[in-house]
Structure formats: C-alpha cells, structure tokens
Design a protein around this motif. Structure first.
Motif: not given
Length: 1617
Positions: A1260, A1270-1271, A1265-1268, A1256, A1263, A1252, A1274-1275
């Motif tokens: 990181h 990360s999803k 594309y980090f959120e999609p 990151k 910025e 993990e 974790k999917r």
C-alpha cells in the motif's frame, strides 16, 4: 524403444490413422490422432489472408482441384509430429486440455496410462496408470468437463463401465453394461451425468450417485418398443411382461448433450432426431424425415448430430453436411467432397469455429462452418499399400497403392503424389539407375524415369503386357541390368533395364510360386547375377531353382521363337527342400567365406540356414534336408525377407507384426521389434536406408513407419561410421552411372500411355507391328481356305443326301444298307462317341435331378407318412345329401407315432399316478369307500357325456384336487391319454365303416355284372353306375404313381428292354404249351359241344329262319308246302310270344336289381349319417378335453415363476431393510464429516482474506505502482485467452451456462519480466510473484474445500432422500408381496371347472363371437326354482291386491256413470217437455190420441203367420227329398267298395300267380344253377321275416295306440254334473 546389437531402434514417424479411433481436438488449432501405437499431433496454421493457393494435405494431395478457391480453409494442416509412443497398440484415448493430460488404453492390456504432455517441448511425463478388471481391453475413454472424473468402457466380455477419480487413482464406481457402447459423453454442465450409446441401438443415461463411503451408477434406459408408446411424448414403459425382439426395438445411434440436461439422439437409420429426458427416459421426435415431406432429403442423413446455439449440424449417408434450426427447418447443405459418402463422425473444435468430419472411406476433413472452407486432414487408405521402392540416387522413397496412387517422400516430408491411373499390384525401383517399375492387374509391366521436377510426371520408357493375369512381384538385380516379373500365370519374364528396355525371355515354372531373389556374383573372369526361384510342389515340398545370367554387354539371352529361355544353354541348378518354405535368401559369397549359404523361412515358423554343395551339371536336383542352424523368430507361419543393398543385414518380416534383424556375419545375434498390428496381417514389406540410419516398414494395417537406428555403443558408433563410409562410397559409384543413364533415357522418346485391358495381346503373341501384320495376313488366308473347305463339304453333303433319298425309293433287292453310305468310319465312330457321351451326361444330370427329387420325396414321406400311426382317411356317401347339397364325408383322426421318449414319459406319469391312487386307497378302511372314490374321480358333469368308460379315466384327478402345478401337469398328460383312447375307439368303428362300404361296393359290382348282361340281351344303352373310392378314401394312392400321371413316354434302358422281351417270350411259351393240351377246352367240347348253355335256352335264342321257297305266291305252292308254311307261321307266332315273355322278365329283373342297388346305397348312407352324428359327439368330447388341457397348461405356464418371484420379493424386502439400517448408521458420521468440511472451508476463506490483507499491507505504500500491481496480483488469465476471437462463443450452446459455473484456472499463466512495471524494484517484483503464487495456491485450496463442502451437503441431502426412498420402496415391496400372495392363493384354489349346460339355462347375453363369462354366476336348479316360487307368490299377492283395487274402482266408475246417466235423462226430459209444449197438434194426431193404432197391428200379425206356415211346409218337403238322395248315394258307395275289395283280392292273387310263374320260369331257365336257388330261398325267407316283422309291429302299434288313448282320457278334466 527397442534394444539392438549396436544401439536402439526408435520409431520416428508413423504415417496413417488407426481405423475406428476418432481424432480429437486438443486446441482449436491442434488435433491429436492415433497411428498404431503412436499418438500424433497435427497443427493448423493461423489465417494469413491467402484465399487461393495450392494447399497440400497431410498426404500431399493437392486440394485445389477438388475445392473451389473461396472454399479453401484458412489454415490447413501445417505438420504432423509424434506425441508419444505406447508399448502396445492403442485402442482408445482421451484428453483433458486444461491440464495437458492424455490417457490411453492398449490392446490386451488392463491398464490405462496417464501422461502429461508439454506442447512446447513435445515431451511427455508419465504420471500413473489405472488398472481395469474384467475386460480384455478398453474401447472408450472420456473425461468429464471439469476433469474430476475419468470414464472407461471395456471390451468383451463384460463391457465394464468404470469411473475414476484419476488424481487419487480411486475407482468411484464400476458396473457391467449389457451391450457394447461406442459413444460416451459427460454432461458439460454436470460431471455426475453421462450418456452411452452405440451401434447396438441402446441409449442409457447414467447418474453418479454420491454416497458417504461409496458411489453408485444409476442407469435410465432410453431403449423402447413401438408397443410401449402410450402418448405423444412416447413415454417408456418398463413393466413389459413379454420379451422384446430385436427387430421391435427403436434403436438410437449418436447423441449430444443440451444445456437443459436433455440429450438429442439420432435414429439408427438416420431419418429421425429425438430429444430425451435424462431423468425419466421419455422422448419426443423433433425432426422426422419420414413424416415431413419438406425434409425428405434428410432421410438416412441425420445419423451423426452436433448441437450448436443455432440448431443442429447433421451428416449421414450421402456425405453432405446440413444445418437445421431449432424450428426443424433445413437451412443449408454443404458438400465437402463429392467422392465421399456416409459421414461416420463429427466433432466441433473448442471454439466451435471448425468441425472435424470423418467419412467411411477413411478421409478426414477440417471444415469451417462459417466460410464453408474445407481441407483434407488425413485419410486411412481405402486401397491398401502395394509396396515401396528406394530411388537411391535421387534420395526418394516411393510408396504405391492399389488404386494407382504413388507417393514420393524425401525424409519425413511428402514431395509429390502421382496418380498413374492404373491398378498397381506390384512396385520396385532400381537402386543404380533410379528407374521406377510397376505391374498392373492385367499383367502389364511399366518402367518410368525417376521424378525430375515436381511439376513433371515420370516418363514412360517401357510398357508391355508380359503376363496373362496380374503381376505378383517385381525385382531388379543389384546391378540394375535385369528386371524379373512374375504373374499369376506362373511365368517369369526377364527384361532389360538398360539401353534397349525390352523383354528378353521368360521361364515357365512348375509348381506354385512363392518368391524369388537376385544375387550378384563377381569372379575373376566374368561378372554375372543369379536368380533364385522358390516354388511349392504338390507334395508340399519346395524347389529352389537358380538361373545365372551374364552381365557382359555382348551377352544375349538364349531364347527360342516364343521367347522361352533355353535352360540347357544357361547355367541353372535345382534344390529340393522336403518341407514348405515361404522365402529364401542367398548370402553373398563375400560374407559366407566362399560358401553357398541359403537362408530359408519355413512353414514351421523357423529360419533355417543351409550350406549348398557345388554342382557341376546343369539341371542337377540336389536335396537339402539338414540345416546348419535354426532360429525361431515369429509366432505365425507366414514370413518374408528384406535385405540391404550389400546383403549384409537381413530382416525377417512376420504376419505376427514383428520384424527380426540380424547380420549375416553374426547370425546368432538378433533383435526383434513390434512394427505393425498383427490383427490386420502384420508387416507387408520393409527396407533399409542407404546410410543404415533408418528402417522403413509397411504394414497391412495401412501404416508406414520410420525407425531410427540410434547407435549408442562403441561397436554401434563404429558400425555407423562404416555404414556412412559404405553409403558414401556406394553413392559415389552410383551417381556417375545414374547421370549417364539419365542422359540415355532422356534422349529416348516417351512411349504413349494407354488403358490396360484384358483383351490386349500378350507380348509373346505379338511383339511388334510387323509380326502382327503377318499374323493378320495369315489369318485372312486361313479364313479364305476355311470358306473353300466349307463350300466343298456342303456340296458333298447335298450329293450324299440325294443318294440316300434315291436309295430309299429303290426296290427292296436293289437297296443297300445305310451303314454302307458311311464314308468316314472314324468320323462316324467319333460322332457316336460324342452322342453317347452327351446321352451319358444328360442321363447323369437327369439321375442327379431324380436323386434330388427322391431325397425330397423320401423326406416328405418320412415326415408326413411314415411318421403317422393312423393315416388321414375319409368315407363318403354314395348319394348327395339333400341337407348339405354334397356328398356326406366323415374323416378319421390322423395320429402320429410316439417317440420312445414320449412313451417312457407317459408311462412314468401313469405309474406315479397309479402308485398315488394305491396309496390313497390303502388309507381308506373300507372297500366300498374306495369304490366310491374311484367312481367319483370326475364330477358328474364331466363324466355323463362320455360315450363309454375310457381306460385312463380312473387316473384323472378330481377338479378340487388340482391345487399344485405338478398335479395340473399330470392331469393334462392323462387327459391327452384319454383323448388318444377316444381316438382309438373311433378308429375301430371307422375301420368297420370303411369295410362296410367296400363290401357294399362289391355287392353292387356283382349286381352290375348281371345288369350289364341284361342290358346286352335287351340291347339297351343305359349307363351302369359303378361306385369308386376316391383318393381321400384310399390314402395309400397318394404315394403311388399311376400310369396316367406320367405325361411323357418312358424310355427303357437296354437292361429293361431285355427283361420285357424275356417276359414276352415266357408268355408266348406258356400260351403255346396251353394250346397243345388244353384239358378244359377239350372237356367242354366233349361234354357240351363247346358251349355252357343248355339246349333249350340255345333253341330259344336261335332265330327262326324263313326258307327261300316260302317267299313265292301261295298259288304256286303245293299242298305239302302250304302245310309247311302253316307250321312255320305257327312256330313263328310261338317264337315271338316266347321272346316277348323273355324280354318282360329281363326288364323286371333289371328294375329289381337297380332297386336293390339303390337300397344298398340308401342303407349305407343312412348308416354313414348316424356315424357322422357319432363323429360330432366324439369331436365335442375331444374339444372339451383339449380345452381342459389348455387350461391346465396355461396355469402351469403362468405360475412357473411364482416361487422365484416370491423369493425375489422377499430378498428385495430384506435388502431394503439392510439399506435402511446402513443409512440410519451413516447419518451421524456424515454430519460429523460435514462439520469437518465446513471448518476446512472457513479456514481456507480465512487464509485467502489474510493473503489479501498481507498484499495490501506490503504494497500500500507504493502508491504509484499499487494499482498495476493489484491488477497483476489478481490476473488469472491463461495464455490461450489471446487465442479467443470475437464471436467464438456464438455457436457454443454452453457458453452462457459455463460463465455461471465457478471456475479457477488450474494452470494460470506465470508473470514474466515483460509484465513488470517500469522502474519497479526487482525485489518487490519477486515478492509480488511469491505472494501471487501463494494466493493462487490458496484459491485452489478454497475451490477444493468449497467443492468438498458442497459435496458433503449434497451427500447429506442424498442420504436423507435415500432413506425416505428406501422407506417408500419397503412399503411398496410389502404391498407387492401381499398382493402377490393373494394372487397366488387365488390362482391355486380358484379352480376352473367346465360345465355343460342347456341353451335355455344360460341367461348371459351371447356375444357375436366369444361370450365373456367373467362376471357370470353358476347357480343350482333348486335355487332358481325356489326363487321362482317366491316370485310367483309375491306376484299372486300383487295380482290379488290389484284385483281388489280394480273392483273398488269399478264400483266408483259405475256410480259416476249412473250419476251422469241420470243427469242426461233429466236433461232429456226437460228437452222433451219443451218439445211437447211447443208441438203443433194436427187432425191425425188428435185421432191417434183419441183411438190409438190397435187395428193396424192385428192385420200385420195375421199376414206374418201365414207366411211362416208356408215356409215350414216347403222346408219339410225339400228335406225329405235330400234324405232320399243321400240314401241312394250311400247304397251306391257300399256297392262300389265291395267291388273294389273283390278286385283287390283278384289283383293280389294275380300278382302272386305272376310272381310264382316268374320264379318257375327262372328255375326252368337256370336249370340246376345253385345261385338262383339260393336267391329264391333267401327272398322267400326275407319275405317271411318281413311279414312276421310287420305283424309284430302292427301289434305293437295297436298296443301303443290303446295306451295313448288311455293316457289321453286320463288328461281330460272331469266335471261334476
């Protein structure tokens, strides 16, 4: 896949389900099921909004007619495809959908194979196989919910339950099950728990106990009996000390797990639903249709149960689905198919939206519980397949079932299913004309047109009842011209298949039909076909008949009026084979180089090839015996042929399930393939496709299979090309013919269909209406003629009867014999023969019945009479006993014969006992001691009641010596011998009593003879008593048949009549001889004038007859006549006096004889009463000994397993000690392993955190594309997640619990290009995928390490608990051993002894039936007497003390009384003083006070003295008068007594005189008879003996009276004066 000549055979499809293996949901829209050695899949289409459409199930049957539109399933089966093919037939399978794993077991295989199935490509990858030891095959396979464990249940003989960690191929645990199981399920929330149940009625809950180095399976049984129900929860009692019968068990069937680790199970009869605790086995009834009237319709309808979140889904006998809520209320009832009953299986889909329902008739439905829509998934044919046909020109295959259903297939898809509404027994099709031919059970043959359109049914062209019974086989020749049909009536009909479509003629065959076969013959001049018929002769030889029929249009089959084919007008030949054959095939001459070659399948499991020589004459019988070649293709006897259209290729189909294919061009080359299950009968039929690419087989297992011929070699490809060319050429030739034929039969009118009936007229008896009408007219004429003949015969009969009656009334000389009236002698002889035959049949039938009764009689006699050594018998008294109100009866003891084995056994026991006694006596030094020991073999309380010393009593043990089981057994046997001795002694006395009664009866009958004579002389009608013995006193009369018992007249046979007549003639001859010279009669006449009475007695008996002249008056008599009259009167007076004396003497003798009979009866009755008392004593003695035997035997029974129990307890203690030591040694190792697992788990967590951090760190900076990203990182959702719908988990009872269970998807969906965010660099995307894959791998590692760590923690806890448990069990086992040792010691030395006590000595309160003496104590008499003496002493002391107290209190009461008396006197004096003081003084009082009352007293005294003197004088005078009267009375009394004594003396003298005169008179009457003299002497002797006995008894009585008086005087108390 099977290797062949030109390539390989591969099964492409298998149609049908294997019986007994349940289909399973792989997904909510995908089902897997077993078909033979294949596993097929059936997918369900997604909903498309169509609610009313014609839906076809897997077998093509339309469900629109049977289901309402609103109840149609939204997604019916879409297609059936083969998933895998196993080497053998599959017996069980299981699936783990999360990893697409399929496991299956095969018949007679110990291996379980594991494959991974790819649904996308429909391919399987073999992973591994697991070996099972101990059983023949696998019955059940099941995965745990988490997929870690695989469970398997074996077949016979051990029913082994084996648990695997299938990933590591390691056996976790294995145990043998007692009963076969049919259901095994894991707890969905706990993989270490599973449950088994089945048809045996047992249900068990298993727990996998995790150990350090091994696992254990701990069972908890849920099978209980009604006797073990102890409370409302029905707790199970496992410590039953008696065997449990199968009919006493509560049996359970189907089961389901609940989220709370409870199990819901149904009863075997489907009437109750129970909830079990898996920990203890306790259960309660939650639904009962037997006790709840509101749920009566659920009785026998809850056999299969499914649990959901709302309640229960149940099914049972009536075939309806019902929903029951948790409050045990019936919510809804659904009928899936009105024609189906008895639901045998239910299974929810993974989403709990649909349920798979299986019925007993083989149908399987998919049912939606929400919309109540249903669709037929598939069905196992309840009605077997009959056969199949190939409609070549239409490209269709047709398959028929027994119930008349015909299915039409094109390739692997079903086109149409047509119900013919008849019971089909055979089917075939014409390859050239594409006509369908069927045969029925009633012998009707039908020809139908081929299938033209799906909406139209086949057209009927031909319908005739050709056979009297069902049609066995149908066959059309290769040209399509002739149809041959054979029925069970052994008749082969030949019918036309072109143009006219009518029967041509029939052939009646001899022998049993086996098979027939057509062969086409092409010559230079003519074309013809041959029909070869194979039959079996009575001598087990086979006959092959060949008939040749021409194919020319003008050819007419030669038949006679009854349609029988004239064999001499056609070419036919006979071949004889000296062995049994099953099928034949004649090779076409084009493939046999012009030779006649015959292939024969024989009974010796071999295929034999014969070359047949030419025969020119019709009917020649040629014998074939030596085959040219032989091949053994099958392991079982029965086999048949199947060929292609040209006859080049042949298939042999065996009952062993194998098919062998070979070419007639290369016979030596062949290959075999296993097509169907031999357990059901193997292969039924098969055929080739026209292009040789497919082979179709039909088996008795209900499966239809398609085999693809893969041509892989060069020769194979060339053969495929040739086959393609041949098929194209054949189709090109057949299509024009087929089109022409279609035009022909389309122009024909359709024959109306009608229901088959056994009463329908055969074609041979009435082929058209004209013939039927003529036969009807002929029948009417026959009826009229029959009536005319009947009337004529009736008139002749009447005339003959009148003549016979007239002859009977005619004079004797004019009568004629009855035989002369017989007109038809032959008819008479026939009637006599029929009568004799009927009588013979009746006699034979009656003799049979008599034989049966004799057999029963002999058996009863053997068992109940011959087997008895002493027959049961009784003796009854003559008179009714006044005490019991009936005849006194005494019975003997029936005794059976002993077998030789019993005698030998008893002799051995007695011999051993004597040897033991001899050894004991030898150990004693003194003989007196030995005698003393023998005299005390039994304690006095047991021997003193014996009537006499028994022969075997010395062999008995002393009660104190009965401390072993062996001695107790010997004692019981010896007691039995003593009982037999008692019975033998009683039997001897009983025989004496019986003989005594028989002698008394004989004496009574002797006296009765005299009584009857006296009654005759006295002319009295008194009843004479004749004693008789009844059936109980004469047991032999039971097996004797008396004439009175035969209620019917006996009919004697001719031989018996001859014997009776012979005896009659002999008797007449004997009487005749005696009449000619009867010396006895002659001597009697010469000596005594033919009379045995003396003259005097005769004269006395003669009556005095008064002459006729004495009736005239005396005046007319002369003096001589008057003198004679006086003499006659005097003689008459003397005669009357003598007659009166004789009558009185007879009366006296009669009373004496009757008194004698009564004395005999009384004497015997008294003797029998004494014997009855003896019998009671004997009964008492026998019952005492039998009670001893029961006690000894009971001890031997209850102690027979004591030694084994002690050994088992000791072994248990030793095993517990070993287990304790093992646990102690394992604890340090387990703790080390726990530390290692903790380190691995912590390391995995550390790696997960590092991944993990790495993610990151690497992403990181992105910025945007980090959120999609990360999803996406974790999917973990699977592709199947999209399939879940809202509300899917509503009915799933485990939905909420499964969310709490940690779970990592083992196969998460990979990321695709479609998931990549727009504008992202591909290198970064690749990097994301890599790091995500690492993350998934690490998560799986964390999961496994966490699981291992938790398992080790659980293992440590389990080991510690196990150690404590072993310690507790050890302590309990030691306590049990000590208690058992104490119990055994008490049983051995606490010996039961029987005592006989008087009633007053028993102080235990008596119960109404049986008194319990458990707490009673036996005390010696001296102890009681000593205790009584102490009680008396203490009582006397207490009485003395009470007496002293009484006297003391008496003095106190006396003083108190005196004080009270003085007080009262003082009061009285005070009152008197007061009265005197208040008294008024009168003159009288003053006078009295002055002079007193002395003068009055003196006058009164003088008067009284005078009265007294007068009374005394009067009394003395009366007393003297009374004394004088008393003296007079005394003198009168003495005088009367003297007179009485004189009269008594005179009476005795007179009696003596009368008695002497009677005796003298009897002597005179008897005149020399010896018998009266003997009677007189006997009576005199008896009287003398009785007088002497009376005197001696009188003396004894006097002596006893004196002694009694002396003893009485001694008891009088003597007091001093």
């Amino acid at each position: 896949m099977t290797g062949s000549l030109f390539g390989e055979l591969e099964i492409s499809s298998s149609y049908g389900l294997t019986r007994g293996i349940k289909p399973k949901f792989f997904k909510s829209n995908l089902i897997l099921y077993v078909s033979g050695n294949c596993i097929n899949s059936v997918s369900l289409r997604e909903p498309n909004g169509m609610s009313n459409r014609n839906i076809k199930s897997s077998n093509g049957l339309s469900e629109t007619q049977s289901l309402e539109p609103q109840k149609m399933l939204e997604y019916p089966p879409e297609s059936h495809s083969k998933v895998l093919t196993a080497e053998g037939f599959i017996t069980s399978f299981a699936i783990y959908p999360k990893e697409s794993i399929i496991v299956y077991g095969e018949r007679y295989s110990k291996f379980i194979r594991i494959v991974k199935w790819s649904q996308a490509t429909n391919t399987t990858n073999h992973l591994t196989k697991l070996e099972v030891n101990g059983d023949m095959s696998i019955n059940i396979l099941s995965f745990s919910a988490d997929g870690f464990y695989l469970a398997a249940v074996g077949d016979y003989p051990n029913h082994q339950i084996t648990i695997w960690d299938w990933r590591t191929q390691k056996v976790i645990s294995s145990i043998s099950n007692e009963e076969p199981s049919h259901f095994l399920t894991f707890n969905p929330l706990d993989s270490k728990q599973f449950c088994t149940s089945g048809k045996s009625g047992d249900i068990k809950f298993w727990k996998i106990k995790v150990g350090f180095k091994k696992y254990h399976l701990i069972p908890t049984s849920g099978t209980v009996t009604s006797r073990s129900v102890v409370n409302e929860s029905r707790k199970i009692d496992y410590n039953l000390d008696y065997p449990i019968d199968d009919d006493q068990k509560m049996k359970f069937y189907f089961h389901n797990w609940a989220p709370d680790k409870k199990v819901y199970a149904s009863s075997e009869d489907g009437s109750e639903l129970y909830r079990f605790s898996t920990e203890t086995g306790e259960f309660i009834t939650i639904v009962s249709a037997k006790t709840n009237p509101k749920l009566e319709e659920l009785e026998e309808n809850m056999k299969i149960v499914l649990l959901n979140a709302r309640g229960f889904l149940v099914g049972g006998k009536d075939g309806k689905l019902r929903i029951i809520n948790m409050q045990s209320e019936l919510v809804r009832t659904t009928t899936i198919d009105p024609n189906c009953e008895n639901i045998i299986s239910l299974a929810y889909s993974p989403d709990y939206r649909t349920v798979l329902v299986e019925f007993e008739n083989g149908k399987s439905y998919i049912h939606n519980t929400k919309t109540e829509a249903s669709v037929l998934l598939s069905q196992i044919p309840k009605h077997q397949w009959v056969g199949m046909g190939n409609l070549v020109t239409d490209g269709l295959l047709c398959f028929a079932r027994e119930n008349g259903l015909v299915e039409f297939w094109k390739g692997n898809s079903l086109c149409k299913a047509w119900d013919s509404l008849i019971d089909i027994t055979s089917i075939t099709a014409s390859s050239s004309s594409s006509l369908l031919v069927t045969g029925s059970k009633c012998g009707v043959v039908r020809i139908h047109t081929p299938l033209m359109l799906e909406s139209n049914d086949p057209k009927l062209l031909f319908r005739h009842r050709l056979h009297d019974s069902e049609v066995i086989k149908l066959s059309v020749d290769g040209t399509g011209r002739y149809l041959a049909s054979i029925g069970k009536d052994q008749t082969i009909w030949i019918s036309s298949m072109s143009g006219t479509y009518k029967p041509l003629g029939y052939i009646k065959i001899n022998g049993a039909f086996k098979n027939f076969h057509w062969e086409s013959i092409e010559g230079s001049q003519k074309k013809s076909v041959k029909l070869f018929i194979l039959t079996l002769e009575p001598d087990n030889s086979s006959t092959i008949c060949s008939f040749e029929f021409q194919l020319s249009e003008n050819y007419v089959l030669p038949v006679d009026e009854s349609y029988a084919i004239q064999k001499h007008l056609i070419s036919y030949h006979n071949l004889r084979l000296e062995q049994e054959a099953h099928d034949i095939f004649s090779v076409p001459s084009s493939f046999a180089a012009g030779k006649d070659t015959m292939y024969v399948l024989c009974n010796d499991k071999q295929l034999k090839i014969f070359t047949i020589g030419n025969s020119t004459n019709n009917g020649d019988r040629q014998v074939i015996s030596i085959p040219e070649e032989e091949f053994k293709d099958h392991q079982l006897n029965f086999a048949t042929f199947a060929t292609n259209n040209s006859g080049e290729w042949i298939l042999t189909l065996g009952s062993d399930g194998y098919a062998t294919i070979r070419s007639v061009m290369e016979v030596g080359k062949s290959f075999k393939f296993h097509a169907h299950d031999e357990a059901y009968g193997g292969i039924k039929c098969a055929m080739f496709s026209i292009d040789f690419k497919h082979i179709y087989t039909m088996g008795y297992d209900g499966l239809i299979r398609t085999w693809d011929w893969k041509y892989s070699t060069t020769n194979g490809r060339r053969a495929a090309l040739e086959a393609k060319e041949n098929s194209d050429r054949l189709l090109a030739d057949l299509l024009p013919i087929a089109e022409q034929l279609k035009e022909t039969y389309l122009a024909l009118e359709e024959i109306p269909e009608k229901v088959d009936s056994a009463d329908e007229m055969l074609y041979v008896n009435g082929n058209d209406s004209a013939v039927a009408e003529s036969k009807k007219e002929l029948s009417n004429e026959k009826i009229l003629y029959s009536n005319h003949i009947t009337n004529k015969l009736k008139s002749i009969s009447d005339r003959l009867s009148k003549l016979i009656a007239k002859n009977d009334l005619a004079p004797t000389l004019e009568k004629i014999d009855r035989s002369e009236f017989v007109i038809d002698l032959r008819e008479r002889d026939r009637l006599l023969e029929e009568t004799d035959k009927l009588l013979s049949d009746i006699r034979q039938q009656q003799e049979t019945e008599n034989i049966k009764k004799r057999i029963i009689r002999n058996r009863l006699k053997k068992e109940c009479w011959d087997s008895m050594d002493t027959i049961g018998q009784s003796v009854k008294s003559f008179k009714i006993d006044s005490m019991i109100g009936r005849l006194l009866e005494v019975t003997n003891y029936p005794i059976r014969h002993r077998s030789i084995q019993e005698i030998r056994k008893i002799d051995n026991i007695k011999r051993l006992r004597r040897i033991q006694l001899d050894v004991q006596s030898a150990m004693h030094k003194k003989v007196e001691q030995e005698k003393h020991n023998h005299d005390h073999e039994e304690i006095p309380t047991e021997t003193r009641n014996e009537p006499e010393k028994l022969p075997h009593s010395h062999l008995l043990y002393n009660n104190n010596e009965l401390i072993t089981k062996e001695r107790r057994r010997i004692q019981s046997y010896i007691i039995g011998e003593c009982i037999n001795d008692i019975k033998d002694a009683f039997k001897t006395k009983f025989k004496d009593i019986v003989k005594s009664k028989q002698d008394d009866i004989q004496k009574i009958e002797e006296k009765n003879e005299r009584i009857s004579l006296i009654l005759t002389q006295l002319q009295l009608q008194e009843k004479v008593y004749h004693p008789e013995l009844d059936e109980d006193e004469m047991p032999e009369t039971i097996i004797e048949v008396k004439d009175s018992e035969v209620t019917v007249e006996r009919v004697l046979s001719a031989e018996e009549l001859k014997k009776v007549e012979l005896k009659r003639l002999q008797a007449e001859e004997r009487l005749k001889n005696q009449g000619e010279d009867n010396f006895r009669q002659r001597a009697l006449i010469q000596m005594m004038n033919g009379k045995l009475d003396d003259r005097k007695s005769q004269e006395e008996k003669e009556e005095v007859t008064k002459p006729e002249w004495m009736n005239k008056p005396k005046d007319e008599m002369s003096d001589e006549e008057k003198k004679l009259l006086k003499e006659f009167e005097k003689k008459m007076a003397i005669f009357k006096e003598e007659q009166e004396k004789h009558r009185k003497a007879l009366e006296t003798e009669l009373r004496k004889l009757q008194a004698g009979i009564s004395e005999i009866q009384d004497a015997f009755d008294q003797k029998l009463k004494e014997f009855s008392q003896y019998k009671l004593n004997v009964d008492k003695d026998i019952y005492e000994r039998e009670l001893k035997m029961i006690k000894q035997t009971h001890f031997a029974i209850i102690s027979r397993n004591d030694d084994l129990m002690e050994i088992q307890l000791q072994k248990r203690i030793d095993q517990l000690k070993v287990d304790k030591a093992n646990c102690t040694n394992e604890i340090p190792e387990i703790k080390k392993e726990l530390e290692r697992c903790r380190e691995e788990y912590e390391t995995a967590l550390k790696k997960d955190k590092e991944i993990e951090k790495q993610f990151k760190k690497d992403f990181h900076m992105l910025e945007l594309y980090f959120e999609p990203l990360s999803k996406l990182f974790k999917r973990r959702g699977n592709n199947n997640d999209s399939e879940e719908k809202d509300g899917d988990e509503i009915l799933n009872p485990f939905a909420n619990f499964e969310k709490d269970v940690p779970h990592v998807d083992m196969s998460p969906a990979p990321l695709t290009v479609n998931d990549m965010p727009d504008g992202l660099n591909p290198d970064i995307w690749t990097k994301l995928i890599d790091i995500r894959d690492k993350k998934i791998a690490i998560e799986q590692e964390v999961l496994y390490s966490s699981r291992s760590f938790k398992e080790m923690q659980s293992m440590v806890q389990n080991v510690l608990e196990e150690s404590d448990k072993i310690k507790a069990e050890t302590e309990k086992a030691l306590i049990d051993l000590n208690q058992f040792t104490e119990f055994k010691f008490k049983n051995t030395y606490n010996i039961e002894t029987l005592f006989e006590l008087k009633q007053g000595q028993v102080e235990v309160p008596q119960a109404p039936i049986v008194t319990n003496y458990t707490d009673a104590v036996l005390l010696d008499r001296s102890v009681v007497e000593q205790l009584n003496e102490q009680v008396r002493t203490l009582g006397q002391l207490k009485v003395d003390a009470l007496t002293e107290i009484k006297e003391y209190r008496k003095g106190i009461h006396a003083l108190e009384w005196e004080n009270k008396m003085f007080d009262f006197q003082a009061d009285d004096l005070v009152i008197r003083t007061r009265d005197i003081q208040l008294l008024r003084v009168s003159k009288e009082m003053q006078e009295y006070l002055r002079s007193g009352d002395a003068h009055k007293q003196s006058s009164e005294i003088s008067n009284l003295e005078k009265i007294s003197d007068h009374s005394q004088k009067t009394h003395i005078h009366v007393l003297q008068d009374k004394k004088e009267i008393l003296k007079k009375l005394d003198r009168k009394t003495r005088r009367k007594e003297m007179e009485n004594r004189q009269l008594e003396t005179q009476i005795s003298d007179l009696n003596m005189s009368v008695h002497d005169r009677l005796q003298i008179h009897d002597i005179k009457v008897s005149k020399g008879s010896d018998q009266p003299k003997r009677d007189i002497h006997r009576e005199l002797f008896t009287r003398r003996r009785l007088v002497d006995l009376a005197k001696s008894q009188a003396q004894d009585i006097a002596i006893l009276r004196e002694e009694l008086e002396r003893l009485r005087l001694r008891t009088y108390p003597a007091f001093r004066v």
